[in-house]
Design a protein around this motif. Structure first.
Motif, PDB file in Angstrom:
ATOM      1  N   VAL A  39       0.817  -1.213   0.000  1.00 24.44           N
ATOM      2  CA  VAL A  39       0.000   0.000   0.000  1.00 24.44           C
ATOM      3  C   VAL A  39       0.853   1.266   0.000  1.00 24.44           C
ATOM      4  CG1 VAL A  39      -1.696   1.328   1.317  1.00 24.44           C
ATOM      5  CG2 VAL A  39      -1.930  -1.158   1.139  1.00 24.44           C
ATOM      6  N   ASP A  40       1.963   1.259   0.721  1.00 29.25           N
ATOM      7  CA  ASP A  40       2.799   2.459   0.832  1.00 29.25           C
ATOM      8  C   ASP A  40       3.383   2.889  -0.519  1.00 29.25           C
ATOM      9  OD1 ASP A  40       3.862   4.487   2.574  1.00 29.25           O
ATOM     10  OD2 ASP A  40       5.833   3.575   2.305  1.00 29.25           O
ATOM     11  N   PHE A  41       3.459   1.964  -1.457  1.00 28.10           N
ATOM     12  CA  PHE A  41       3.958   2.285  -2.796  1.00 28.10           C
ATOM     13  C   PHE A  41       3.118   3.384  -3.447  1.00 28.10           C
ATOM     14  CE2 PHE A  41       4.063   1.663  -7.390  1.00 28.10           C
ATOM     15  CZ  PHE A  41       5.433   1.553  -7.649  1.00 28.10           C
ATOM     16  N   GLN A  50      12.121   1.506  -1.766  1.00 32.71           N
ATOM     17  CA  GLN A  50      12.037   0.047  -1.881  1.00 32.71           C
ATOM     18  C   GLN A  50      10.772  -0.428  -1.180  1.00 32.71           C
ATOM     19  OE1 GLN A  50      15.633  -2.342  -1.685  1.00 32.71           O
ATOM     20  NE2 GLN A  50      14.670  -3.687  -0.200  1.00 32.71           N
ATOM     21  N   PHE A  51      10.069  -1.353  -1.837  1.00 26.64           N
ATOM     22  CA  PHE A  51       8.762  -1.754  -1.348  1.00 26.64           C
ATOM     23  C   PHE A  51       8.584  -3.272  -1.428  1.00 26.64           C
ATOM     24  CE2 PHE A  51       8.615   2.422  -3.220  1.00 26.64           C
ATOM     25  CZ  PHE A  51       7.964   3.191  -2.271  1.00 26.64           C
TER      26      PHE A  51
END
Length: 229
Positions: A39-41, A50-51
């Motif tokens: 979700v943070d992407f 980086q995800f």
């Protein structure tokens, strides 16, 4: 060039995605082959690069388009998405581009001031000064025409170069041509038509075939199915 330790089998696959216009077209393709970023992407306030993804064996890095090719070529990332302009500009022998994804379409073109005919006598036919972030592609293009190109490397705001006397021509990406028009420029030559491809590090493609090859085949099937629909 020797691959980095990032290519070890125990490590997760690093998938490099470009910031900017290609990203929005690439995300639906990733989801279609079963790769979904955390979700943070999608958080525009996040400064993370980086995800994680829904797969433990795949992580995503988000970098500038030009850097995607460098990360993959040097083995810091195993696979990525990047435009054919970047592939041709760097011409890394370590890159393999197995799938044209058919996204990010545009063209790399030469542009000049709309009133350039009044300035033709100011340059020699065998020599030209060009502002561009593609010095290698530009030099090769003009060399094939028997013209020596003096490339002034800029990373942006190319359209300012002619009006400020930095160069009479620019070589840059063109989509609609609106930006050129608004800055008093006209597109005069098309160097190449561009689309984005899936790229892989050659060593990773050979050594991690169980994962990388599967990703490549999934994307290839997706593109072929879309073309046949």
């Amino acid at each position: 060039m020797k691959p980095r330790k990032a290519l070890l089998m125990a490590d997760p696959i690093i998938f490099a995605l470009p910031k900017g216009r290609i990203l929005s077209d690439a995300i639906p393709l990733l989801k279609a082959v079963g790769i979904e970023p955390e979700v943070d992407f999608f958080n525009k306030e996040s400064r993370a690069l980086q995800f994680a993804t829904n797969r433990d064996d795949i992580k995503i890095i988000r970098v500038r388009a030009f850097d995607v090719a460098t990360f993959v070529a040097h083995g810091a990332a195993h696979i990525g998405v990047v435009g054919s302009d970047v592939i041709e500009e760097f011409d890394y022998s370590e890159l393999y581009a197995p799938v044209d994804l058919g996204i990010g379409g545009c063209r790399l073109s030469v542009a000049k001031p709309a009133d350039f005919s009044d300035m033709v006598d100011k340059i020699r036919p065998s020599h030209i000064r060009v502002a561009t972030k593609y010095p290698n592609l530009t030099s090769r293009y003009y060399a094939a025409k028997g013209i020596q190109a003096e490339c002034v490397k800029l990373n942006g705001a190319m359209e300012l170069a002619p009006s400020l006397g930095l160069a009479n021509h620019i070589v840059d990406l063109v989509e609609s041509g609106r930006t050129l028009k608004e800055n008093g420029l006209v597109e005069s030559e098309v160097i190449m038509h561009i689309s984005s491809s899936l790229i892989a590090n050659r060593a990773a493609f050979k050594k991690q075939s169980n994962i990388v090859l599967k990703i490549v085949e999934d994307f290839r099937k997706l593109v072929n199915d879309d073309a046949a629909a």
